[in-house]
Design a protein around this motif. Structure first.
Motif, PDB file in Angstrom:
ATOM      1  N   THR A 274       0.819  -1.221   0.000  1.00  0.00           N
ATOM      2  CA  THR A 274       0.000   0.000   0.000  1.00  0.00           C
ATOM      3  C   THR A 274       0.857   1.277   0.000  1.00  0.00           C
ATOM      4  O   THR A 274       0.306   2.369   0.068  1.00  0.00           O
ATOM      5  N   ASP A 275       2.182   1.154  -0.055  1.00  0.00           N
ATOM      6  CA  ASP A 275       3.061   2.319  -0.089  1.00  0.00           C
ATOM      7  C   ASP A 275       3.178   2.855  -1.521  1.00  0.00           C
ATOM      8  O   ASP A 275       3.050   2.106  -2.506  1.00  0.00           O
ATOM      9  N   PHE A 276       3.460   4.153  -1.657  1.00  0.00           N
ATOM     10  CA  PHE A 276       3.808   4.711  -2.952  1.00  0.00           C
ATOM     11  C   PHE A 276       5.124   4.104  -3.440  1.00  0.00           C
ATOM     12  O   PHE A 276       6.037   3.840  -2.633  1.00  0.00           O
ATOM     13  N   LYS A 277       5.251   3.870  -4.712  1.00  0.00           N
ATOM     14  CA  LYS A 277       6.470   3.317  -5.294  1.00  0.00           C
ATOM     15  C   LYS A 277       7.257   4.437  -5.969  1.00  0.00           C
ATOM     16  O   LYS A 277       7.316   4.552  -7.176  1.00  0.00           O
ATOM     17  N   ASP A 278       7.837   5.330  -5.137  1.00  0.00           N
ATOM     18  CA  ASP A 278       8.579   6.476  -5.676  1.00  0.00           C
ATOM     19  C   ASP A 278       9.952   6.035  -6.168  1.00  0.00           C
ATOM     20  O   ASP A 278      10.556   5.126  -5.629  1.00  0.00           O
TER      21      ASP A 278
END
Length: 278
Positions: A274-278
């Motif tokens: 669920t984390d952003f994939k920056d």
């Protein structure tokens, strides 16, 4: 060094045992009761200079502040607060009335919160103190038929863990006491039981009925021994944050925390997804 203790709910159980032991060793106790019993009157006569009893309903915030302010005015300080007043409530969530819910939260949760909030300014100004919250291993381990009691105990433990970090710079220590079952009126006299529904008969929600019946065996905890250990925590530095009393309570707590830890560890991939994939 002699200490001044403010203890809520001294008419029975841990509160009474704590008061008797502290008075016997020469400390001063300011105790609160909802109803003054004969044995408390006898203690007042025996220790007229070191026992001061106030009538207090811990659901009344104004009364809490009056007791705390009067204690400081009359005795000069509060070295230790022991939040002990409370009771058990048994029954499935569906069986509980609105009144049941509001009263136990006001007594076991909000009352303790407001007492701590009232004491902190005085302890901060006097340069330190100790706050001891009587919780239960039911603040870590939940059983069916006890949902609102657990809600109050889980809640007060979270509050105290946060407050402990807030007040540490002022030399105020916080300890959460988590007793197991003890031979006090909590289980065998003062327990509140909801209006039970036949739909929950022979289900886990009504398993508490066996536990409340002394014919099935008494609780293992000795309230006098537990009181002695609670008193000792006031001199421990740093203040122990969690103190479990009773071998069964400790094992149940360890087992539940291990289960919880394993449950969380198995969610590593899910949490990261669920984390952003920056």
């Amino acid at each position: 060094m002699r200490k001044t203790w403010l203890i809520t709910g001294i008419s029975s159980g841990f509160g009474k045992a704590l008061t008797e032991q502290l008075l016997a060793k020469g400390d001063t106790v300011i105790g609160t009761v909802r109803t003054e019993k004969d044995d408390i009157r006898a203690l007042t006569k025996q220790y007229p200079d070191t026992l001061d009893v106030y009538h207090l309903d811990v659901t009344n915030v104004d009364e809490i502040r009056q007791v705390v302010n009067s204690t400081v005015k009359n005795h000069g300080k509060i070295d230790v607060l022991i939040n002990n007043a409370g009771y058990g409530l048994f029954g499935a969530a569906e069986e509980l009335s609105d009144k049941d819910i509001n009263l136990i939260l006001a007594t076991d949760l909000t009352g303790s919160i407001q007492m701590i909030r009232a004491v902190i300014p005085h302890m901060r100004k006097q340069g330190g103190g100790r706050i001891i919250q009587i919780s239960s291993y039911g603040g870590q381990v939940a059983y069916p038929g006890n949902s609102l009691y657990h809600a109050a105990k889980f809640g007060i433990e979270g509050f105290c863990e946060s407050v402990a970090q807030e007040v540490a710079p002022f030399n105020i220590g916080v300890s959460i006491i988590e007793p197991g079952g003890a031979r006090t009126e909590f289980r065998y006299g003062s327990a509140h039981i909801a209006k039970l529904m036949p739909e929950y008969d022979n289900t886990p929600a009504h398993s508490f009925l066996k536990m409340l019946d002394p014919a099935n065996g008494l609780a293992p905890g000795d309230p006098d021994k537990m009181a002695s250990q609670i008193i000792e925590t006031a001199d421990q530095k740093p203040a122990p944050l969690h103190v479990v009393l009773g071998s069964q309570a400790l094992q149940a707590t360890i087992d539940r925390l291990n289960d919880r830890l394993n449950e969380y560890k198995n969610q590593t991939d899910l949490a990261a997804s669920t984390d952003f994939k920056d």
